[in-house]
Design a protein around this motif. Structure first.
Motif, short mmCIF file in Angstrom:
data_model
loop_
_atom_site.label_atom_id
_atom_site.label_comp_id
_atom_site.label_asym_id
_atom_site.label_seq_id
_atom_site.Cartn_x
_atom_site.Cartn_y
_atom_site.Cartn_z
N HIS A 109 0.83 -1.20 0.00
CA HIS A 109 0.00 0.00 0.00
C HIS A 109 0.87 1.25 0.00
O HIS A 109 2.08 1.20 0.24
CB HIS A 109 -0.92 0.00 1.23
N TYR A 110 0.21 2.40 -0.22
CA TYR A 110 0.89 3.69 -0.20
C TYR A 110 1.64 3.86 1.12
O TYR A 110 1.12 3.57 2.18
CB TYR A 110 -0.10 4.85 -0.28
N GLY A 111 2.87 4.36 1.03
CA GLY A 111 3.62 4.72 2.23
C GLY A 111 4.28 3.58 2.97
O GLY A 111 4.81 3.77 4.06
N VAL A 112 4.28 2.39 2.39
CA VAL A 112 4.87 1.24 3.08
C VAL A 112 6.40 1.22 2.93
O VAL A 112 7.09 0.55 3.67
CB VAL A 112 4.23 -0.07 2.60
N GLY A 113 6.91 1.98 1.96
CA GLY A 113 8.36 2.07 1.77
C GLY A 113 8.87 1.33 0.55
O GLY A 113 10.05 1.00 0.47
N LYS A 114 8.01 1.12 -0.44
CA LYS A 114 8.42 0.37 -1.63
C LYS A 114 9.62 1.02 -2.32
O LYS A 114 10.63 0.35 -2.59
CB LYS A 114 7.25 0.25 -2.62
N LEU A 115 9.53 2.30 -2.61
CA LEU A 115 10.61 2.98 -3.31
C LEU A 115 11.87 3.06 -2.45
O LEU A 115 12.98 2.83 -2.95
CB LEU A 115 10.18 4.38 -3.75
N THR A 116 11.72 3.34 -1.18
CA THR A 116 12.87 3.44 -0.29
C THR A 116 13.61 2.11 -0.21
O THR A 116 14.85 2.06 -0.30
CB THR A 116 12.41 3.90 1.11
N VAL A 117 12.87 1.03 -0.05
CA VAL A 117 13.49 -0.30 0.00
C VAL A 117 14.09 -0.65 -1.36
O VAL A 117 15.20 -1.20 -1.43
CB VAL A 117 12.47 -1.37 0.47
N ALA A 118 13.40 -0.32 -2.45
CA ALA A 118 13.91 -0.60 -3.79
C ALA A 118 15.25 0.11 -4.01
O ALA A 118 16.20 -0.49 -4.54
CB ALA A 118 12.91 -0.17 -4.85
N LYS A 119 15.33 1.36 -3.61
CA LYS A 119 16.59 2.10 -3.75
C LYS A 119 17.70 1.45 -2.93
O LYS A 119 18.86 1.39 -3.37
CB LYS A 119 16.41 3.56 -3.34
N ALA A 120 17.37 0.96 -1.75
CA ALA A 120 18.36 0.30 -0.90
C ALA A 120 18.84 -1.00 -1.55
O ALA A 120 20.03 -1.33 -1.48
CB ALA A 120 17.79 0.04 0.49
N ILE A 121 17.92 -1.75 -2.17
CA ILE A 121 18.32 -2.97 -2.87
C ILE A 121 19.28 -2.62 -4.02
O ILE A 121 20.32 -3.27 -4.19
CB ILE A 121 17.09 -3.74 -3.41
N CYS A 122 18.93 -1.61 -4.79
CA CYS A 122 19.77 -1.21 -5.92
C CYS A 122 21.13 -0.71 -5.46
O CYS A 122 22.15 -0.96 -6.12
CB CYS A 122 19.05 -0.17 -6.77
N ALA A 123 21.17 -0.01 -4.33
CA ALA A 123 22.44 0.49 -3.79
C ALA A 123 23.33 -0.65 -3.32
O ALA A 123 24.56 -0.54 -3.37
CB ALA A 123 22.18 1.47 -2.64
N ALA A 124 22.72 -1.74 -2.88
CA ALA A 124 23.48 -2.87 -2.35
C ALA A 124 23.76 -3.95 -3.40
O ALA A 124 24.41 -4.94 -3.11
CB ALA A 124 22.73 -3.49 -1.17
N SER A 125 23.26 -3.76 -4.59
CA SER A 125 23.44 -4.74 -5.66
C SER A 125 23.58 -3.99 -6.97
O SER A 125 23.65 -2.77 -6.99
CB SER A 125 22.24 -5.70 -5.71
N ASP A 126 23.58 -4.72 -8.04
CA ASP A 126 23.66 -4.09 -9.36
C ASP A 126 22.28 -4.04 -10.03
O ASP A 126 22.18 -3.87 -11.24
CB ASP A 126 24.65 -4.87 -10.23
N ALA A 127 21.22 -4.20 -9.23
CA ALA A 127 19.86 -4.22 -9.78
C ALA A 127 19.47 -2.84 -10.32
O ALA A 127 19.97 -1.81 -9.86
CB ALA A 127 18.86 -4.66 -8.72
N ARG A 128 18.56 -2.84 -11.25
CA ARG A 128 18.04 -1.61 -11.88
C ARG A 128 16.62 -1.40 -11.40
O ARG A 128 15.85 -2.35 -11.28
CB ARG A 128 18.07 -1.76 -13.40
N LEU A 129 16.26 -0.15 -11.17
CA LEU A 129 14.97 0.19 -10.58
C LEU A 129 13.96 0.61 -11.64
O LEU A 129 14.26 1.44 -12.50
CB LEU A 129 15.16 1.34 -9.57
#
Length: 188
Positions: free
Chosen positions: A11-31
């Motif tokens: 849902h809105y505000g659960v942190g999807k984008l924030t967590v996604a950015k953290a995954i990308c920062a810790a790996s080579d994944a693309r957002l």
């Protein structure tokens, strides 16, 4: 991670984008955050994050999203990993189709597919929804309507062997990313 597609759903505000950015920062994944597609249309109609949107916007956004998914499938190396975000609601045919398109994309790419359902407490949602960052990103910012949607709209029921559920209420984004990446590595 290698050739992995992580789909963060919540849902809105659960942190999807924030967590996604953290995954990308810790790996080579693309957002591919859902607002990359949404905001092309939202910015043109001057969506304010509070006023209900015309239903037609979703068809227009769907065209943009389809092209982005085609780019992932046709223009990226087979080893590339991706993190996608979305709020998908049970009973909404458009949301079921969106999930199916991502699962199908992962199958065609022969990617490890990991749907991740993110949840958070009411207090965490209420604190996150009206943030300045959400306003800037043309995201939903009305606390009352977001709470109503969360309480009346169940997240998509996903049955998948790689599914992971996380509560982000007190989980720092970097820790959530670590858990998700470790889950992905365990599946590879």
């Amino acid at each position: 991670m290698n050739n992995t597609i992580i789909y963060l759903i919540g849902h809105y505000g659960v942190g999807k984008l924030t967590v996604a950015k953290a995954i990308c920062a810790a790996s080579d994944a693309r957002l591919f955050d859902n607002h990359l597609a949404n905001n092309v249309v939202f910015s043109l109609i001057r969506a304010d994050g509070k006023t209900p949107l015309p239903e037609r916007v979703w068809d227009m956004i769907g065209v943009i999203r389809s092209q982005a998914l085609a780019a992932i499938e046709e223009l990226t190396p087979p080893s590339a990993s991706f993190v996608l975000t979305n709020c998908l609601i049970e009973g909404n045919p458009r949301d079921h189709a969106a999930y199916g398109r991502i699962a199908d994309l992962a199958a065609r790419r022969q990617s490890t597919f990991i749907p991740v359902l993110l949840r958070a407490s009411d207090a965490a949602h209420a604190a996150r929804i009206p943030s300045a960052d959400r306003v800037e990103r043309i995201k939903h910012t009305d606390v009352a309507s977001a709470a109503e949607k969360r309480h009346t709209s169940e997240l998509l029921r996903i049955i998948h062997p790689n599914r992971l559920d996380l509560d982000t209420t007190d989980l720092p984004p970097a820790e959530a990313a670590r858990i998700i990446i470790e889950h992905a590595e365990h599946l590879a």
